[in-house]
Scaffold this motif. Structure first.
Motif, PDB file in Angstrom:
ATOM      1  N   ARG A  30       7.940 -32.338 -34.092  1.00  0.00           N
ATOM      2  CA  ARG A  30       9.292 -32.522 -33.582  1.00  0.00           C
ATOM      3  C   ARG A  30       9.298 -32.325 -32.069  1.00  0.00           C
ATOM      4  N   LEU A  34      11.380 -38.074 -28.932  1.00  0.00           N
ATOM      5  CA  LEU A  34      10.353 -38.790 -29.697  1.00  0.00           C
ATOM      6  C   LEU A  34      10.680 -38.730 -31.183  1.00  0.00           C
ATOM      7  N   LYS A  35      10.208 -39.709 -31.899  1.00  0.00           N
ATOM      8  CA  LYS A  35      10.419 -39.746 -33.335  1.00  0.00           C
ATOM      9  C   LYS A  35       9.547 -38.695 -34.013  1.00  0.00           C
ATOM     10  N   GLY A  37       8.115 -36.458 -37.540  1.00  0.00           N
ATOM     11  CA  GLY A  37       7.535 -36.842 -38.818  1.00  0.00           C
ATOM     12  C   GLY A  37       6.623 -35.770 -39.370  1.00  0.00           C
ATOM     13  N   PRO A  58       3.783 -42.948 -29.038  1.00  0.00           N
ATOM     14  CA  PRO A  58       4.085 -44.056 -29.954  1.00  0.00           C
ATOM     15  C   PRO A  58       3.827 -45.395 -29.288  1.00  0.00           C
TER      16      PRO A  58
END
Length: 384
Positions: A30, A34-35, A37, A58
């Protein structure tokens, strides 16, 4: 909701460990902006670090894709869309693909509706000549001789694909003029550090400093800054550090030199972590861009404004060339594949030393050869 654990201090930045509602431990990434996962691979494995790098960098951030539009058949837009549809055509790694995609997208900007069959070598010459004009300075610099050569190289590949796909009969780029170095100019790329400059940097940045460790990492691993910023103590196995080169995807195992180990041990624990040798003042890993800027400032502080991180990669290859190591040996460390590329890096090898070695070898050969001739002549005369 899972239970947050207290062992997160040993994890890399932005990664937390927790127990799911089913009792199994999981890792989560996290970071703001940013994404996030969840990790699939086990912690510490090569696959784990690949996932971690993918979260931090990414692909969509590396090179934003141009919104796809319905391209008229036979146009440059049609050609480029089909060419970029298979990323492997561009290169072996995400980084290389992103760089080449940017070159191609820049080429088609403003001319995508033009028919491919009407592109002439004269038009290519004008486009490449315009790219040779350098604008801006530092990180904002664009264009120049190397940018023009890169553009022409990628356009050759693009239009080779166009010929095979039936867009045109001949490749107009192959008919165009090669990009030549202007008279009075000779570019050798990044400056290769001399031994005196290496000593000067060490004298200014003592053992125990981040700057000193950064220099030793670059010098003794012979890797690019994008790979150096990912190295850490936890990766070392049997005195070697594994490297998966970001640019090429090539896997290398590099032995840890005593000089490098000395710099690693000397760095205070608060300036490093098990997963990353070099940390920013905020305790986070460097990006390759921030590392390059930070290291440039370290060079300027040591009164070496012309020196760069990449110049140390060239210095290591220069050293190996001066020691007359075989090309295969040099490539095993640098990860280079082609002898032509390697030659570009080692052209600054000490000409005086190599020439001295050549003359010494020739002189010894002649003296040995002449001594043999005199002995044979004496024996013939005596027997006669």
């Amino acid at each position: 909701m899972g239970k947050h654990l207290k062992s997160n201090a040993f994890l890399p930045p932005h990664v937390s460990r927790f127990k799911s509602q089913h009792g199994s431990e999981r890792l989560r990434f996290r970071k703001k902006g940013l994404k996030g996962g969840y990790f699939v691979a086990p912690f510490g494995s090569k696959a784990f670090w690949a996932e971690y790098d993918a979260f931090l960098n990414p692909i969509e951030d590396a090179a934003p894709e141009t919104p796809k539009q319905r391209a008229a058949p036979g146009t440059l837009n049609d050609l480029v869309n089909r060419y970029l549809a298979v990323p492997e055509r561009l290169g072996p790694s995400d980084v290389t693909q992103a760089k080449i995609r940017a070159v191609i997208e820049d080429f088609r900007a403003g001319r995508g509706d033009r028919p491919v069959s009407l592109v002439t070598f004269e038009a290519i010459d004008k486009i490449v000549a315009k790219k040779m004009i350098k604008t801006g300075t530092g990180n904002k610099a664009k264009g120049g001789i190397h940018a023009a050569r890169k553009l022409r190289k990628e356009l050759i590949r693009l239009f080779d694909f166009a010929v095979k796909s039936g867009f045109c009969e001949k490749n107009p780029v192959r008919l165009s003029e090669k990009v030549k170095q202007p008279r009075g100019e000779k570019s050798t790329g990044f400056h290769s550090w001399t031994e005196a400059e290496i000593d000067r940097f060490r004298a200014h940045h003592k053992l125990g400093s981040r700057e000193r460790l950064a220099m030793e990492l670059l010098l003794w691993t012979d890797q690019r800054r994008s790979d150096v910023v990912k190295m850490g103590k936890a990766q070392i196995r049997d005195g070697r550090i594994p490297i998966t080169q970001e640019k090429t995807g090539k896997v290398l195992w590099v032995a840890m030199a005593p000089q490098l180990l000395e710099a690693i041990v000397a760095l205070p624990p608060e300036h490093t972590s098990p997963f990353c040798f070099l940390m920013t003042k905020r305790g986070k890993p460097f990006t390759k861009e921030s590392f390059g800027n930070w290291f440039k400032k370290a060079c300027i502080a040591a009164e070496l404004p012309h020196c760069t991180a990449h110049g140390l990669r060239k210095a290591t290859l220069r050293r190996m060339a001066e020691l007359e190591m075989a090309n295969k040996t040099m490539k095993s460390l640098s990860g280079q594949t082609r002898d032509e590329t390697l030659a570009h890096y080692i052209e600054s090898a000490n000409q005086k030393r190599l020439a001295d070695n050549a003359i010494t070898a020739l002189a010894r050969w002649e003296m040995h050869s002449r001594e043999g001739e005199k002995t044979d002549e004496y024996r013939f005369t005596a027997n006669d």
